[in-house]
Motif scaffolding. Sequence first.
Motif, mmCIF file in Angstrom:
data_model
loop_
_atom_site.group_PDB
_atom_site.id
_atom_site.type_symbol
_atom_site.label_atom_id
_atom_site.label_comp_id
_atom_site.label_asym_id
_atom_site.label_seq_id
_atom_site.Cartn_x
_atom_site.Cartn_y
_atom_site.Cartn_z
ATOM 1 N N VAL A 3 -6.356 0.675 -0.163
ATOM 2 C CA VAL A 3 -5.051 0.676 -0.836
ATOM 3 C C VAL A 3 -4.966 -0.583 -1.836
ATOM 4 O O VAL A 3 -5.115 -1.393 -1.430
ATOM 5 C CB VAL A 3 -3.932 0.649 0.162
ATOM 6 C CG1 VAL A 3 -2.680 0.464 -0.153
ATOM 7 C CG2 VAL A 3 -4.173 1.578 1.344
ATOM 8 N N TRP A 11 3.676 -1.442 2.477
ATOM 9 C CA TRP A 11 2.996 -0.767 3.645
ATOM 10 C C TRP A 11 2.984 -1.400 5.047
ATOM 11 O O TRP A 11 3.037 -0.969 6.158
ATOM 12 C CB TRP A 11 1.657 -0.143 3.247
ATOM 13 C CG TRP A 11 1.474 0.823 2.238
ATOM 14 C CD1 TRP A 11 1.098 0.646 0.880
ATOM 15 C CD2 TRP A 11 2.175 2.310 2.092
ATOM 16 N NE1 TRP A 11 1.592 1.801 0.217
ATOM 17 C CE2 TRP A 11 2.159 2.806 1.039
ATOM 18 C CE3 TRP A 11 2.716 2.884 3.049
ATOM 19 C CZ2 TRP A 11 2.406 4.128 0.688
ATOM 20 C CZ3 TRP A 11 3.205 4.156 3.064
ATOM 21 C CH2 TRP A 11 3.012 4.550 1.582
ATOM 22 N N SER A 29 -0.320 5.919 2.769
ATOM 23 C CA SER A 29 -0.728 4.858 1.811
ATOM 24 C C SER A 29 -1.968 5.510 1.194
ATOM 25 O O SER A 29 -1.939 5.291 -0.003
ATOM 26 C CB SER A 29 -0.898 3.563 2.459
ATOM 27 O OG SER A 29 -2.046 3.733 3.486
#
Length: 579
Positions: A3, A11, A29
Motif C-alpha cells: 500500500v 487505512w 487498501s
Amino acid sequence: MAVPPVVNSFWQHLAESGLLEGREVTALSRELAVQGVKSDEDAARSLIERGVITQFQSEWLLEGRSRGLIFDEFKLLDLLGVGGMGWVYQAENTKTKEIVALKVLLEQFKHDRGMLARFQQEARAGLRLNHPNVVRTHRLGSAGGSHYVIMDLVEGPSLLEVLLRKKRLKWGQACDFARQALLGLHHAHEAGLVHRDVKPQNLLIERDGTVKLLDFGLAMIREGETGEEFSMAMIFGHECVGTAAYMSPEQAEDSLAVDGRSDIYGLGCTLFAALTGDTPFAERSVTDVQKAHRAKAPRNVRDLAPSVPEGVAKVVMQMLAKNREDRYATAGEAAAALVEWSKPAPIEFDFDKILNERKKQAREKLAEYFKSRAKLSGVGGSTARPSAISSVVKLAPGIKVRFDDKGHPLPSTGSHDAGPHSVSSIQLEQMSRAGKHSHREATTLEASGAVLVPISGDRFRPLTQNRVTIGRNDNCTIQLNDQSISGRHCEIHFDGTRWWITDLGSRNGTRVNGVPIKQRPLKPGDEITIGSHLTYRLDCADSAPNRAGLLTKRRLQIVFTIAAVLATIFLVWWLTQGR
C-alpha cells in the motif's frame, strides 16, 4: 502489492476504528492501490461511493481519529443535532442492523456530577415510558469513558424548526399536534414523571404528522427517587428550572413544587406559539417574561390570529390559567378538549436539509467556542496551546473546524455553510439581549484560560483579565444589559491559581450552584447565576489545580444526600415506634 505510504494513515485509522474487520481493510487498501489511489481523500471518497463508510465517518477518519465511532454494538453514521448536554447521532446496531438515535454526553461534562446526573435521569425517565407520542428510550450505557443513551430515531423536524419556516400553523393542525403531545404527557404523568421543559424544541414531528415528546433531562421523578431529586436540587438549585418563555408561574417560584398541570401550562404556551408565531407575552427580557407569567394576563390568541375559533382560544386560556387549580386537571382532560378542533394532517419537509442546517449550527456553536478560547490561548497572539484546543475538540466529535496558522478558527466553507441561521433571532426564543463586550487581550491567564459558557441567555464570555467586573455600567469589563443586573453587580478575579467571585452588594444577588454568595472560590463546572436568571458555567482548559475542591464538593453532596435519607428513615422508625 504494498500500500502506498501516502494513504497508510487513513487505512490505519480505518482499521483501528472498528468499522470494518482487519482483513476487509487490507483487501480494500490493496484494491484501491492497484487502481492508483494516491491520497487519503481519494481513498475515503472511493469508500463512500461504494457505501462502505459514510461521509460523516470519512471526515472523522480524515481528521486523524480512529476511536469514538463505536459504542458497544452501535456505530455512528451521521450527526443528527446538538443540545445543551450532548450530541445526537444516527447510529446502526451492528447486530440487528436497526437504525437508532444515540446521544453522547459532551466530553467536558463526563466528570461533572451534576450534568452526568441530569443525563442519567433523562435516560431513566425515558426508560419508564412506552407510548406512541413519546420518543422511546432503549438503553443507558457507557463505552470508552463516554456516556450514551439509545433512543428511537425520529426522522423529522422539531416544532420549532417547523415554525422557523412557516411562522405559524393552521389551527386544526396546531391543535392536533398539541393533542398528541398532551397524550404523551398524560402517559408520563401516570408513570410518575413531570417533564418541566415542554416547549417547541422538545416536540418532534414525523412525516405523517405524528408528534413525539422528547428530552426528559429536567424531568422530576415523583415516586421513589427523592434522594436523586434532592441531589439534583443541591447541584442546580430548584428555584427556576426550565425555559422562561414556557414556564408556569409555580415552576418559576419552586420547580420542586410542581405537578402535571405545570406541563399543561408549558404546552399551552407551545400551542399559543404554534397558532400565532409568538409567545403569550410581548415582553422580551427573561425577567419581564417571568414576571408576566406570574402576574399578567396572556394575550388572546385571536388578537394575533383572528382565524382561530373562539373555542380553541378558550382551551388555550384555560391551559394558561395562573392558578393551576383553574387549569385542566389532567393532560388527558386537556387532550379531550382539543379533539373537536384537531385536524390531523401530514407535514412536508426535506430531512436532509434539516440535518445540514443542524450540522451548520453545530459548527457555528463550536467555532464560537473556539473563538472565545483562542483569546485565552496565549499572550500577544502566540500559538494556541494544544491543551486548550484538545479540550474543545472533544466537545464535538465529528464536527470539523479549520484553523489558521495561529490556531484561530476559520469560517466554515461548503455548500451549506453560507449565511447565518435564524434560530437566535426567532421571537419564540425570549432571551435577554447581548450586552457590549470588552475585547482586551489576555494578560497572565495562560495558567487558567477560562470562559463563562451561557446556560440561559446571553453568549460566551471569555475571562480575558485577572480582574473582571460584571454589571450594567459602561465601565464594567463585561456589560450585561438586563434589568435584573445591578450597575456593578459582581467581580471575578484570578489569584494566579484559581478564580474567585465576589458579589458587589447587588440588589438581586449572585448565586453559585444555586447558593447565594458574598465571596467564594470557583471551580470548573460551577454554575454562576447573575441577577434573576443569567446563568453561566465556568469552563477552564486546565482544571487540575481545582480537582481537590471539586472532589470536596462531591463528597459534601454525597454526605448531605446520605444524611437526608438517614433522617427520613429515622423519622419513619420513630413514628412507627410511637404507634
